[in-house]
Design a protein around this motif. Structure first.
Motif, PDB file in Angstrom:
ATOM      1  N   TYR A  29      61.034  51.079  41.980  1.00  0.00           N
ATOM      2  CA  TYR A  29      60.803  52.528  41.939  1.00  0.00           C
ATOM      3  C   TYR A  29      60.154  52.935  43.250  1.00  0.00           C
ATOM      4  O   TYR A  29      59.063  52.471  43.584  1.00  0.00           O
ATOM      5  CB  TYR A  29      59.906  52.868  40.751  1.00  0.00           C
ATOM      6  N   GLU A  30      60.866  53.759  44.021  1.00  0.00           N
ATOM      7  CA  GLU A  30      60.421  54.201  45.333  1.00  0.00           C
ATOM      8  C   GLU A  30      60.072  53.013  46.231  1.00  0.00           C
ATOM      9  O   GLU A  30      59.098  53.026  46.971  1.00  0.00           O
ATOM     10  CB  GLU A  30      59.235  55.160  45.200  1.00  0.00           C
TER      11      GLU A  30
ATOM     12  N   ASP B 219      65.532  59.985  38.082  1.00  0.00           N
ATOM     13  CA  ASP B 219      66.036  59.199  39.200  1.00  0.00           C
ATOM     14  C   ASP B 219      67.413  58.627  38.874  1.00  0.00           C
ATOM     15  O   ASP B 219      67.938  58.788  37.771  1.00  0.00           O
ATOM     16  CB  ASP B 219      65.025  58.129  39.623  1.00  0.00           C
TER      17      ASP B 219
END
Length: 286
Positions: free
Chosen positions: A77-78, A189
């Motif tokens: 995530y990111e 996302d």
């Protein structure tokens, strides 16, 4: 009430799904937002697009009764390996007895085992007890998630622009969306969107140049809307929403997103109203 040391903890792969649901349903029975969903819906949602996995989740039992559960999901995530807490619920009669603390310890141990660099969760603003609990564990509030709704798309401003709007498939959308680098909440996302059903994708083109793209559900939930900085103010965003509304026969639209003042301003201009619900995104670095 059984003594505290009667509580036993298990990985969710070791128990039947009905016990996971029972722990969730009972734990959220007095929640500030009603969570009255069926077992089928719960399992499909929380072990589907939400990204939780039974092997990363834990449940507490008092004898044969499930009294607490924490769901966990792993992904990059990111740019960081991240463990998200998908839910933490404890039976009202068993709160204050250390069950939440122990479930969180198991959750954190699982994250460390998988090389996670951070823990992450969302919590509703106003749920002060939960916020204090997470802050005590070391979480920090980083982003605010807000929600907007357009109750009647028939009042949506009609606009004809110079952009060409077309429906595309997920792979084309994914390639387009990866052109922009900004914070997107977990439920919007690309991983989440790919797992959802009845989601449609559109792009706006200026000749052969990508100007913007949209992901929106059949119910009108906007998962992703972005217009290239060079093309903003020319009607691409408006025409993307107009096209989807007509194409999908929508009567309303909604959107939830974190800390994006430009998107907030755009939606307000289009008649969207800000709701009362607001969430914090909280992080704990490992």
């Amino acid at each position: 009430m059984k003594p505290e040391n009667s509580i036993q903890y298990y990985c969710c792969t070791e128990v039947e799904d009905r016990f996971i649901y029972q722990a969730f349903h009972t734990g959220f029975s007095d929640y500030i937002i009603k969570m009255d969903i069926s077992e089928d819906v719960f399992l499909a949602r929380f072990f589907g697009p939400e990204g939780n996995r039974r092997e990363n989740s834990f449940i507490a039992f008092d004898q044969d009764e499930p009294v607490g559960v924490i769901l966990g999901g792993l992904k990059i995530y990111e740019g960081f390996q991240t463990m998200r807490c998908g839910t933490l619920a404890v039976h009202p009669a068993y709160r204050g007895k250390g069950i939440s603390q122990r479930l969180f310890e198991l959750h954190k141990e699982e994250a460390v085992k998988h090389g996670c660099k951070q823990l992450f969760l969302e919590v509703i603003v106003g749920n002060d007890r939960a916020v204090r609990f997470y802050e005590k564990l070391g979480y920090e509030k980083i982003y605010d998630i807000v929600y907007y709704t357009l109750a009647d798309v028939s009042n949506f401003e009609k606009l004809r622009s110079e952009f060409s709007i077309n429906r595309i498939d997920f792979e084309e959308f994914k390639q387009a969306a990866e052109n922009w680098d900004y914070h997107i909440n977990w439920q919007n996302d690309l991983d989440f969107i790919e797992k959802t059903n009845n989601t449609y994708f559109y792009h706006a083109m200026m000749q052969d140049r990508l100007a913007g793209c949209l992901a929106i559900s059949a119910a009108g939930t906007i998962h992703f809307l972005m217009v290239d900085k060079k093309e903003r103010g020319k009607g691409a965003g408006t025409q993307l929403l107009q096209t989807a509304a007509l194409d999908l026969h929508l009567t309303r639209m909604s959107a939830g997103f974190p800390n994006n003042s430009l998107l907030e301003g755009f939606l307000k201009k289009k008649g969207f109203k800000k709701g009362e619900l607001k969430q914090f995104e909280m992080y704990l670095l490992l």
